[in-house]
Design an enzyme around this catalytic site. Structure first.
Site, short mmCIF file in Angstrom:
data_model
loop_
_atom_site.label_atom_id
_atom_site.label_comp_id
_atom_site.label_asym_id
_atom_site.label_seq_id
_atom_site.Cartn_x
_atom_site.Cartn_y
_atom_site.Cartn_z
N THR A 1 18.24 -1.15 -0.91
CA THR A 1 18.29 0.04 -1.65
C THR A 1 19.92 0.51 -1.65
OG1 THR A 1 18.18 2.63 -0.73
CG2 THR A 1 18.31 1.32 0.68
N ASP A 2 20.29 1.34 -2.27
CA ASP A 2 21.35 1.97 -2.99
C ASP A 2 22.57 2.49 -1.88
OD1 ASP A 2 20.02 4.58 -2.95
OD2 ASP A 2 20.97 5.00 -4.74
N GLU A 3 21.13 3.14 -0.46
CA GLU A 3 21.92 3.80 0.76
C GLU A 3 22.41 2.78 1.26
OE1 GLU A 3 19.37 6.57 2.62
OE2 GLU A 3 18.01 7.28 0.17
N ASP B 1 0.09 -5.16 4.40
CA ASP B 1 0.58 -3.83 4.97
C ASP B 1 -0.11 -3.67 6.14
OD1 ASP B 1 1.97 -1.64 2.96
OD2 ASP B 1 0.95 -1.08 4.88
N ILE C 1 4.05 -6.84 9.36
CA ILE C 1 4.97 -8.10 8.79
C ILE C 1 5.93 -8.21 10.35
CG2 ILE C 1 5.80 -7.62 7.00
CD1 ILE C 1 8.65 -6.16 7.71
N TYR D 1 18.03 21.59 2.09
CA TYR D 1 19.20 21.09 2.53
C TYR D 1 20.95 21.73 1.92
CZ TYR D 1 15.81 17.74 4.98
OH TYR D 1 14.50 17.27 4.84
N LEU E 1 -0.59 -0.26 6.42
CA LEU E 1 -0.96 1.11 6.64
C LEU E 1 -0.30 1.99 7.75
CD1 LEU E 1 -4.86 0.22 6.22
CD2 LEU E 1 -2.52 0.61 4.62
N LYS F 1 18.48 -0.66 6.79
CA LYS F 1 17.83 -1.60 5.62
C LYS F 1 19.17 -2.70 5.77
CE LYS F 1 15.33 -1.94 3.13
NZ LYS F 1 14.09 -2.37 2.86
N ALA G 1 1.07 -1.14 0.14
CA ALA G 1 0.03 -0.04 0.05
C ALA G 1 0.66 1.21 0.03
CB ALA G 1 -0.92 -0.13 1.40
N TYR H 1 17.89 4.46 9.49
CA TYR H 1 17.47 3.53 8.14
C TYR H 1 18.20 2.92 7.49
CZ TYR H 1 15.90 3.35 3.06
OH TYR H 1 15.41 2.90 2.29
P1 NAD Z 1 6.32 3.47 2.17
O1 NAD Z 1 7.59 4.21 2.95
O2 NAD Z 1 6.28 4.66 0.56
O3 NAD Z 1 5.54 2.76 1.82
C1 NAD Z 1 6.01 1.68 3.09
C2 NAD Z 1 4.77 0.34 2.79
O4 NAD Z 1 5.12 -0.22 4.33
C3 NAD Z 1 3.54 0.98 3.26
O5 NAD Z 1 2.41 1.33 2.24
C4 NAD Z 1 3.49 1.18 4.69
O6 NAD Z 1 2.18 0.63 5.73
C5 NAD Z 1 4.39 -0.61 4.49
N1 NAD Z 1 4.48 -0.68 6.39
C6 NAD Z 1 5.78 -0.20 6.93
N2 NAD Z 1 5.94 -1.14 8.35
C7 NAD Z 1 5.06 -2.10 8.35
C8 NAD Z 1 4.76 -3.31 8.79
N3 NAD Z 1 5.53 -3.30 9.98
N4 NAD Z 1 4.31 -4.52 8.21
C9 NAD Z 1 3.55 -4.72 7.10
N5 NAD Z 1 3.90 -3.28 6.39
C10 NAD Z 1 4.39 -2.32 6.47
O7 NAD Z 1 8.03 3.15 0.44
P2 NAD Z 1 8.63 3.42 -0.94
O8 NAD Z 1 9.07 4.21 -1.03
O9 NAD Z 1 7.23 2.44 -1.40
O10 NAD Z 1 9.85 2.28 -0.24
C11 NAD Z 1 9.74 0.35 -0.31
C12 NAD Z 1 10.41 0.16 0.16
O11 NAD Z 1 11.47 0.61 -1.03
C13 NAD Z 1 11.21 0.08 1.32
O12 NAD Z 1 11.55 -0.72 1.78
C14 NAD Z 1 12.00 0.76 0.60
O13 NAD Z 1 13.51 0.74 2.26
C15 NAD Z 1 12.76 0.64 -0.39
N6 NAD Z 1 13.28 1.94 -1.42
C16 NAD Z 1 12.84 3.01 -1.47
C17 NAD Z 1 13.25 3.90 -2.08
C18 NAD Z 1 12.78 4.91 -3.01
O14 NAD Z 1 13.31 6.41 -3.56
N7 NAD Z 1 11.82 5.18 -2.06
C19 NAD Z 1 14.74 3.37 -3.16
C20 NAD Z 1 15.10 2.64 -3.09
C21 NAD Z 1 14.78 1.25 -1.67
O1 TDX Z 2 12.89 18.38 2.34
C1 TDX Z 2 14.17 17.97 1.82
N1 TDX Z 2 14.65 18.63 1.84
C2 TDX Z 2 16.57 18.52 0.73
O2 TDX Z 2 17.07 19.17 0.77
C3 TDX Z 2 14.16 16.67 1.88
C4 TDX Z 2 12.91 15.52 2.47
C5 TDX Z 2 15.28 16.56 0.83
N2 TDX Z 2 16.14 16.66 0.72
C6 TDX Z 2 16.77 16.55 -0.26
C7 TDX Z 2 18.00 15.18 1.09
C8 TDX Z 2 18.31 14.19 -0.41
O3 TDX Z 2 20.04 14.54 -0.35
O4 TDX Z 2 16.93 15.64 -1.03
C9 TDX Z 2 17.42 14.59 -0.84
C10 TDX Z 2 16.90 13.29 -1.72
O5 TDX Z 2 16.33 13.47 0.23
P1 TDX Z 2 14.87 11.80 0.34
O6 TDX Z 2 13.22 12.71 -0.68
O7 TDX Z 2 14.33 11.91 1.58
O8 TDX Z 2 15.37 10.92 -0.27
P2 TDX Z 2 16.91 9.90 0.04
O9 TDX Z 2 17.69 10.82 1.76
O10 TDX Z 2 17.98 10.43 -0.81
O11 TDX Z 2 16.11 8.77 0.49
C11 TDX Z 2 15.23 7.93 -0.85
O12 TDX Z 2 15.93 6.96 -1.44
C12 TDX Z 2 16.67 5.89 -1.22
C13 TDX Z 2 14.06 7.04 0.21
O13 TDX Z 2 13.93 8.12 0.87
C14 TDX Z 2 14.68 5.89 0.67
O14 TDX Z 2 13.39 5.19 0.86
C15 TDX Z 2 15.66 5.24 0.04
O15 TDX Z 2 16.17 4.00 0.38
#
Ligand code: NAD
Ligand code: TDX
Length: 335
Positions: free
Chosen positions: A123-125, A33, A60, A204, A35, A151, A9, A147
């Protein structure tokens, strides 16, 4: 194939479910999920009536609830996580609980139900920051934030379960995703929606930090490929090949919305802020994947999606998120 998608979700999970249901007419998806604030069933409105889709409201970390959802499951794809770096700095406990312990619970379920595949979405992080060059899958993990450390802890459990118990696991590590249904706390949806609301865009530090951007459906296509054709026990980096600094992203968003750059507000830097992420994706490309979307076109489409779908983000920003954001904003500006 019947797939248990956890965290479906959220942003990437919901886009992945949509892709699987349309691309594989013989696949079924069970979405489990909790939620949390980031989980939103509005993300799945268009598919909730699909007979091949079902939803389980559960955590989970709850082994009994996960076991109950495992009936007939062939594969698990784990997206469930606490995913926002700034929130992990404010309070790491939920990150360790879900991203490490929750992963362990799913691995136990995969093991006892003999699933054919377990895919961990990472994640690449986890590699940490890199000034020059790119990380490959064999590079050591050097996470900087609670975070990314959580991961990395999840990834370590996945590899250990593969090595020790033979769980047929694969890890994907993607770069920064963007696109529809991304919670407006991450930079791209936050800045688009703030600009639409005529608010400031809190950048930032000096805005020079670099991220590699991937459109969400390109990542979902790669995950789908890895799920079906990836080699068990392997890790696959998935990056868009679009490295941009944050100031450039901010200017692109403002330009697309015809807003002036006075909207940019310099705010104190994120503690432990990684300067640059960069990954080498040749391994997933050898499987036959390549990003299909151009960055600039996808960003413009993403801006349009948020313009056209105020119904989706306005209720998020006027509820819980608004209170959290206001608190963060006041804290940053008083330090
Ligand atoms: P998101 O925060 O949008 O969604 C996370 C989802 O997980 C939500 O629906 C939340 O309700 C659910 N969740 C959280 N804790 C839970 C639990 N204990 N049990 C069941 N459900 C739970 O995240 P996203 O951006 O969609 O990221 C999804 C995955 O991809 C994550 O594992 C994140 O680390 C990874 N990821 C995200 C990015 C990015 O840029 N968004 C990049 C690389 C990796
Ligand atoms: O308000 C802001 N101002 C700002 O300058 C926010 C929210 C972010 N930033 C900067 C911080 C980072 O350098 O922007 C860049 C991106 O920030 P986020 O969107 O918070 O992403 P990041 O911290 O890079 O992490 C994201 O990518 C890897 C996802 O949140 C992670 O879930 C994923 O693993």
């Amino acid at each position: 194939m019947k797939i248990l998608v956890t965290g479906g979700a959220g942003f990437i999970g919901s886009n992945f479910i949509r892709l699987v249901l349309s691309k594989h007419p013989d696949h079924e998806v069970v979405n489990l999920d909790k939620l949390t604030y980031a989980g939103n069933l509005d993300n799945l409105r268009d598919i909730e009536a699909n007979p091949r889709y079902s939803f389980v409201h559960a955590d989970i970390c709850d082994a009994d609830a996960v076991a109950a959802a495992m009936d007939g499951i062939d594969a698990i794809v784990n997206f469930a996580a606490e995913s926002h770096v700034d929130r992990s700095i404010g309070g790491p406990a939920d990150f360790i609980q879900t991203d490490v312990f929750g992963t362990y619970v799913l691995l136990e379920a995969a093991r006892s139900h003999n699933v054919g595949r377990y895919v961990q979405i990472s994640t690449d992080e986890v590699y940490g920051s890199i000034r020059e060059g790119s990380f490959s899958e064999v590079d050591r993990l050097q996470p900087s934030s609670p975070y990314s450390a959580s991961k990395a802890g999840g990834d370590m459990q996945v590899m250990a379960y593969h090595t020790t118990f033979g769980v047929p696991a694969i890890i994907t590590r993607s770069s920064n995703n963007f696109g529809p249904y991304q919670y407006p706390e991450k930079i791209i949806p936050l800045f688009i929606t703030n600009a639409l609301e005529n608010k400031k865009l809190p950048l930032y530090g000096d805005g020079a930090n670099v991220r590699d951007w991937i459109y969400v459906t390109d990542n979902c296509e790669a995950i789908d490929l890895v799920l079906h054709q990836g080699k068990i026990g392997e890790i696959y980096n998935i990056g868009g090949g679009n490295e941009r600094d944050n100031l450039s992203i901010t200017k692109l968003i403002l330009g697309a919305l015809d807003k002036d750059e006075e909207k940019i507000q310099r705010v104190p830097d994120r503690p432990g802020h990684d300067f640059r992420y960069s990954i080498d994706c040749s391994k997933v490309k050898e499987l036959g994947w390549a990003p299909a979307r151009s960055f600039e076109d996808s960003l413009r489409e993403t801006v349009d999606w948020y313009v056209d779908n105020c119904w989706w983000w306005e209720k998020i920003k006027s509820g819980k998120f608004a209170r959290y954001y206001q608190k963060q904003y006041e804290k940053r500006n008083s330090s």
